[in-house]
Design a protein around this motif. Structure first.
Motif, PDB file in Angstrom:
ATOM      1  N   THR A  53       0.844  -1.194   0.000  1.00  0.00           N
ATOM      2  CA  THR A  53       0.000   0.000   0.000  1.00  0.00           C
ATOM      3  C   THR A  53       0.878   1.243   0.000  1.00  0.00           C
ATOM      4  N   LEU A  54       0.564   2.181  -0.852  1.00  0.00           N
ATOM      5  CA  LEU A  54       1.319   3.424  -0.945  1.00  0.00           C
ATOM      6  C   LEU A  54       0.756   4.450   0.027  1.00  0.00           C
ATOM      7  N   VAL A  55       1.637   5.072   0.810  1.00  0.00           N
ATOM      8  CA  VAL A  55       1.245   6.063   1.811  1.00  0.00           C
ATOM      9  C   VAL A  55       1.989   7.365   1.518  1.00  0.00           C
ATOM     10  N   GLY A  56       1.250   8.435   1.307  1.00  0.00           N
ATOM     11  CA  GLY A  56       1.869   9.738   1.097  1.00  0.00           C
ATOM     12  C   GLY A  56       2.385  10.293   2.416  1.00  0.00           C
ATOM     13  N   ILE A  57       3.552  10.917   2.377  1.00  0.00           N
ATOM     14  CA  ILE A  57       4.122  11.555   3.569  1.00  0.00           C
ATOM     15  C   ILE A  57       4.391  13.014   3.223  1.00  0.00           C
ATOM     16  N   HIS A  58       3.590  13.893   3.819  1.00  0.00           N
ATOM     17  CA  HIS A  58       3.656  15.329   3.559  1.00  0.00           C
ATOM     18  C   HIS A  58       3.986  16.028   4.879  1.00  0.00           C
ATOM     19  N   VAL A  59       5.259  16.017   5.243  1.00  0.00           N
ATOM     20  CA  VAL A  59       5.715  16.628   6.492  1.00  0.00           C
ATOM     21  C   VAL A  59       7.037  17.341   6.257  1.00  0.00           C
ATOM     22  N   GLU A  60       7.328  18.289   7.134  1.00  0.00           N
ATOM     23  CA  GLU A  60       8.631  18.954   7.125  1.00  0.00           C
ATOM     24  C   GLU A  60       9.673  17.970   7.660  1.00  0.00           C
ATOM     25  N   ARG A  61      10.939  18.261   7.424  1.00  0.00           N
ATOM     26  CA  ARG A  61      12.008  17.450   8.025  1.00  0.00           C
ATOM     27  C   ARG A  61      11.897  17.583   9.538  1.00  0.00           C
ATOM     28  N   SER A  62      11.704  16.455  10.188  1.00  0.00           N
ATOM     29  CA  SER A  62      11.445  16.450  11.621  1.00  0.00           C
ATOM     30  C   SER A  62      11.565  15.022  12.130  1.00  0.00           C
ATOM     31  N   PRO A  63      11.534  14.840  13.451  1.00  0.00           N
ATOM     32  CA  PRO A  63      11.506  13.472  13.978  1.00  0.00           C
ATOM     33  C   PRO A  63      10.300  12.697  13.453  1.00  0.00           C
ATOM     34  N   GLU A  64       9.167  13.376  13.293  1.00  0.00           N
ATOM     35  CA  GLU A  64       7.970  12.714  12.797  1.00  0.00           C
ATOM     36  C   GLU A  64       8.164  12.173  11.385  1.00  0.00           C
ATOM     37  N   MET A  65       9.010  12.841  10.593  1.00  0.00           N
ATOM     38  CA  MET A  65       9.265  12.345   9.246  1.00  0.00           C
ATOM     39  C   MET A  65       9.930  10.973   9.317  1.00  0.00           C
ATOM     40  N   LEU A  66      10.932  10.833  10.183  1.00  0.00           N
ATOM     41  CA  LEU A  66      11.609   9.552  10.321  1.00  0.00           C
ATOM     42  C   LEU A  66      10.671   8.491  10.889  1.00  0.00           C
ATOM     43  N   VAL A  67       9.854   8.867  11.876  1.00  0.00           N
ATOM     44  CA  VAL A  67       8.860   7.944  12.426  1.00  0.00           C
ATOM     45  C   VAL A  67       7.924   7.493  11.308  1.00  0.00           C
ATOM     46  N   ALA A  68       7.494   8.426  10.466  1.00  0.00           N
ATOM     47  CA  ALA A  68       6.574   8.096   9.375  1.00  0.00           C
ATOM     48  C   ALA A  68       7.215   7.146   8.367  1.00  0.00           C
ATOM     49  N   LEU A  69       8.432   7.444   7.946  1.00  0.00           N
ATOM     50  CA  LEU A  69       9.109   6.587   6.968  1.00  0.00           C
ATOM     51  C   LEU A  69       9.251   5.167   7.490  1.00  0.00           C
ATOM     52  N   LEU A  70       9.770   5.035   8.706  1.00  0.00           N
ATOM     53  CA  LEU A  70       9.954   3.701   9.291  1.00  0.00           C
ATOM     54  C   LEU A  70       8.613   3.022   9.560  1.00  0.00           C
ATOM     55  N   GLY A  71       7.647   3.783  10.051  1.00  0.00           N
ATOM     56  CA  GLY A  71       6.332   3.208  10.348  1.00  0.00           C
ATOM     57  C   GLY A  71       5.656   2.636   9.120  1.00  0.00           C
ATOM     58  N   VAL A  72       5.734   3.347   8.021  1.00  0.00           N
ATOM     59  CA  VAL A  72       5.128   2.868   6.773  1.00  0.00           C
ATOM     60  C   VAL A  72       5.808   1.573   6.332  1.00  0.00           C
ATOM     61  N   LEU A  73       7.139   1.539   6.377  1.00  0.00           N
ATOM     62  CA  LEU A  73       7.863   0.332   5.961  1.00  0.00           C
ATOM     63  C   LEU A  73       7.556  -0.842   6.879  1.00  0.00           C
ATOM     64  N   LYS A  74       7.508  -0.593   8.183  1.00  0.00           N
ATOM     65  CA  LYS A  74       7.212  -1.659   9.142  1.00  0.00           C
ATOM     66  C   LYS A  74       5.789  -2.191   8.973  1.00  0.00           C
ATOM     67  N   ALA A  75       4.881  -1.354   8.493  1.00  0.00           N
ATOM     68  CA  ALA A  75       3.502  -1.781   8.246  1.00  0.00           C
ATOM     69  C   ALA A  75       3.381  -2.563   6.942  1.00  0.00           C
ATOM     70  N   GLY A  76       4.455  -2.584   6.166  1.00  0.00           N
ATOM     71  CA  GLY A  76       4.437  -3.299   4.895  1.00  0.00           C
ATOM     72  C   GLY A  76       4.133  -2.425   3.705  1.00  0.00           C
ATOM     73  N   GLY A  77       4.017  -1.129   3.942  1.00  0.00           N
ATOM     74  CA  GLY A  77       3.686  -0.217   2.864  1.00  0.00           C
ATOM     75  C   GLY A  77       4.897   0.367   2.178  1.00  0.00           C
ATOM     76  N   ALA A  78       4.616   1.234   1.259  1.00  0.00           N
ATOM     77  CA  ALA A  78       5.636   2.007   0.552  1.00  0.00           C
ATOM     78  C   ALA A  78       5.251   3.468   0.720  1.00  0.00           C
TER      79      ALA A  78
END
Length: 179
Positions: free
Chosen positions: A55-80
């Protein structure tokens, strides 16, 4: 190993040095353990949205800790993930969202107004974090093929219509991109 997924390599580092600093920014710092736990919580939350592998998940955030959490979270969920830079013009964001048809979009409340109308379910990492934080801190059990998509990045479109380029979960893609 070359067939290890990006998030699996990160998890191996968490096991080696859980209390080492993984991230430093204006807002503070996170250890590998803290970053991993937050990414796991987001991954479980995304899985609860009926997200399946690929599943493709859009990530629309500024560079921040949340960006890294989002990137890893999407991958860990099996998404792209589909990076959507907040600095992009509205027309480019609208094109990418329409073309990619990502069913979920991660953002911040302050950036939501910049987003064009789309069919994606919008999750605000700040405003929705209370619900996300209720999820388990352990990694979700998701069977992934290392050749699954990790992310889709769009070309500039300087020679016509922008096109999405797909990259896989393994670290071998880095060698393919190196000169």
């Amino acid at each position: 190993p070359d067939d290890a997924c990006i998030h699996q390599l990160f998890e191996a580092q968490v096991e080696l040095s859980p209390d080492a600093i993984a991230l430093v920014c204006d807002e503070g710092q996170l250890t590998y353990r803290e970053l991993n736990r937050r990414a796991n919580q987001l991954a479980h939350y995304l899985r609860g949205l009926s997200m399946c592998p690929g599943t493709l998940v859009g990530i629309h955030v500024e560079r921040s800790p949340e960006m890294l959490v989002a990137l890893l979270g999407v991958l860990k969920a099996g998404g792209a993930y589909l990076p959507l830079d907040p600095a992009y013009p509205p027309e480019r964001l609208a094109f990418m969202l329409a073309d990619a048809r990502a069913p979920v979009l991660l953002t911040h409340s302050a950036l939501r107004a910049q987003l064009p109308d789309c069919d994606a379910r919008i999750v605000c990492l700040d405003a929705d974090w209370g619900a996300i934080a209720q999820q388990p801190t352990t990694a979700p059990a998701v069977a992934l093929d290392p050749h699954n998509t990790a992310y889709v990045i769009y070309t500039s479109g300087s020679t016509g219509t922008p096109k999405g380029a797909v990259l896989s979960l393994t670290r071998s893609w880095a060698r393919e991109l190196a000169p």
